[in-house]
Design a protein around this motif. Structure first.
Motif, short mmCIF file in Angstrom:
data_model
loop_
_atom_site.label_atom_id
_atom_site.label_comp_id
_atom_site.label_asym_id
_atom_site.label_seq_id
_atom_site.Cartn_x
_atom_site.Cartn_y
_atom_site.Cartn_z
N TYR A 32 0.79 -1.13 0.04
CA TYR A 32 0.06 0.03 0.02
C TYR A 32 0.97 1.39 0.13
N TYR A 33 1.84 1.56 0.92
CA TYR A 33 2.53 2.66 1.12
C TYR A 33 3.59 2.72 0.16
N TRP A 34 4.35 1.63 -0.42
CA TRP A 34 5.35 1.64 -1.36
C TRP A 34 4.50 2.08 -2.88
N GLY A 35 3.40 1.25 -3.02
CA GLY A 35 2.83 1.29 -4.15
C GLY A 35 2.50 2.68 -4.68
N LEU B 279 3.57 5.97 -7.39
CA LEU B 279 2.51 6.30 -8.11
C LEU B 279 2.31 7.88 -8.10
N ILE B 280 2.37 8.48 -6.50
CA ILE B 280 2.04 9.76 -6.35
C ILE B 280 3.39 10.36 -6.66
N THR C 64 -10.18 9.53 11.87
CA THR C 64 -10.62 10.57 11.73
C THR C 64 -9.47 11.81 11.12
N TYR C 65 -8.69 11.81 12.07
CA TYR C 65 -7.47 12.88 11.79
C TYR C 65 -6.59 12.48 10.87
N GLU C 66 -6.29 11.05 10.86
CA GLU C 66 -5.46 10.75 9.55
C GLU C 66 -6.08 10.88 8.48
N VAL C 67 -7.29 10.32 8.26
CA VAL C 67 -7.74 10.62 6.99
C VAL C 67 -8.07 12.16 6.57
N LEU C 68 -8.20 12.96 7.40
CA LEU C 68 -8.35 14.39 7.06
C LEU C 68 -6.76 14.78 6.79
N SER C 69 -6.00 14.19 7.22
CA SER C 69 -4.37 14.95 6.83
C SER C 69 -4.12 14.38 5.29
N TRP C 70 -4.61 13.25 4.99
CA TRP C 70 -4.32 12.58 3.60
C TRP C 70 -5.06 13.36 2.49
N VAL C 71 -6.44 13.78 3.00
CA VAL C 71 -7.40 14.61 2.17
C VAL C 71 -6.51 15.97 2.11
N GLY C 72 -5.95 16.56 3.17
CA GLY C 72 -5.36 17.78 2.71
C GLY C 72 -4.10 17.64 1.84
N TYR C 73 -3.31 16.43 1.89
CA TYR C 73 -2.40 16.19 0.99
C TYR C 73 -3.01 16.23 -0.36
N ALA C 74 -3.99 15.54 -0.50
CA ALA C 74 -4.78 15.30 -2.07
C ALA C 74 -4.76 16.79 -2.52
N VAL C 75 -5.52 17.68 -1.82
CA VAL C 75 -5.91 18.69 -2.08
C VAL C 75 -4.51 19.62 -2.39
N SER D 151 -3.01 10.51 -5.17
CA SER D 151 -3.00 11.24 -3.66
C SER D 151 -4.75 11.04 -3.14
N GLY D 152 -5.50 11.22 -4.04
CA GLY D 152 -6.97 11.16 -3.67
C GLY D 152 -7.31 9.66 -3.31
N LEU D 153 -6.91 8.84 -4.44
CA LEU D 153 -7.13 7.51 -4.09
C LEU D 153 -6.63 6.93 -2.83
N PHE D 154 -5.28 7.41 -2.82
CA PHE D 154 -4.57 7.20 -1.56
C PHE D 154 -5.27 7.36 -0.16
N ALA D 155 -6.02 8.34 0.02
CA ALA D 155 -6.68 9.01 1.03
C ALA D 155 -8.15 8.04 1.10
N LEU D 156 -8.67 7.58 0.11
CA LEU D 156 -9.91 7.02 0.09
C LEU D 156 -9.61 5.54 0.17
N VAL D 157 -8.73 4.85 -0.06
CA VAL D 157 -8.43 3.53 0.20
C VAL D 157 -7.92 3.52 1.82
N GLY D 158 -7.11 4.16 1.98
CA GLY D 158 -6.74 4.31 3.34
C GLY D 158 -7.89 4.72 4.38
N GLY D 159 -8.84 5.66 3.75
CA GLY D 159 -9.90 5.57 4.81
C GLY D 159 -10.71 4.72 4.80
N ALA D 160 -11.05 4.06 3.75
CA ALA D 160 -11.72 2.66 3.83
C ALA D 160 -11.21 1.68 4.77
N GLN D 161 -10.07 1.50 4.65
CA GLN D 161 -9.32 0.43 5.71
C GLN D 161 -9.77 0.92 7.04
#
Length: 162
Positions: free
Chosen positions: A22-25, A29-30, A103-114, A121-131
């Motif tokens: 997950y992280y390396w892949g 890509l990013i 909640t806060y971790e997903v918020l961080s990755w949403v900020g990174y995607a923005v 970056s958005g897909l990373f936040a979405l997949v991580g958030g789902a997990q």
């Protein structure tokens, strides 16, 4: 070794493989797209600063809730308590969700995607958030089973929703 010790070792190895993939892949890509000559940077600095602010807000919240979880249990103890706010403004989210760290971790990755405005970056936040939502639902279910007086209106990870 007992059967359950082997199972834990196998599960840990499986999680290690899944996490590394997950992280390396995603980082590959990013970074490929962010460093590509055709990468289009955000059109305004405001987008970068808004994304960066969201990212740091999420990271501070994540750190605050991890420290709160750590301090809820006396050193060396196995006593479990119902997570509650501790006076830190970031920990007020404990009133609304069982796993504010997720909640806060997903918020961080949403900020990174923005901030980076890449699809991956958005897909990373979405997949991580789902997990993390899956983990949060399990922890929330366990809290409700373990503590009869667990707050009824508290959700797993997303305030007022889930």
């Amino acid at each position: 070794k007992q059967w359950y010790q082997r199972r834990v070792a196998i599960t840990a190895g499986g999680n290690l493989f899944k996490n590394c993939t997950y992280y390396w892949g995603f980082s590959s890509l990013i970074s490929y797209f962010i460093n590509h000559p055709l990468y289009t940077v955000p059109s305004t600095e405001t987008q970068v600063y808004v994304g960066l602010s969201i990212y740091f807000f999420g990271e501070l919240g994540n750190l605050s809730t991890h420290l709160a979880f750590k301090n809820m249990r006396p050193a060396g103890s196995k006593v479990r308590v119902i997570p509650k706010p501790n006076g830190n403004p970031f920990c007020a989210l404990f009133d609304l969700v069982s796993c504010p760290n997720y909640t806060y971790e997903v918020l961080s990755w949403v900020g990174y995607a923005v901030m980076t405005q890449t699809f991956f970056s958005g897909l990373f936040a979405l997949v991580g958030g789902a997990q993390m939502l899956q983990w949060a639902l399990g922890k929330h279910r366990n809290y409700k089973k373990e503590f009869k007086d667990y707050p009824k209106n508290r959700k797993a990870m997303i305030p007022f929703i889930m």
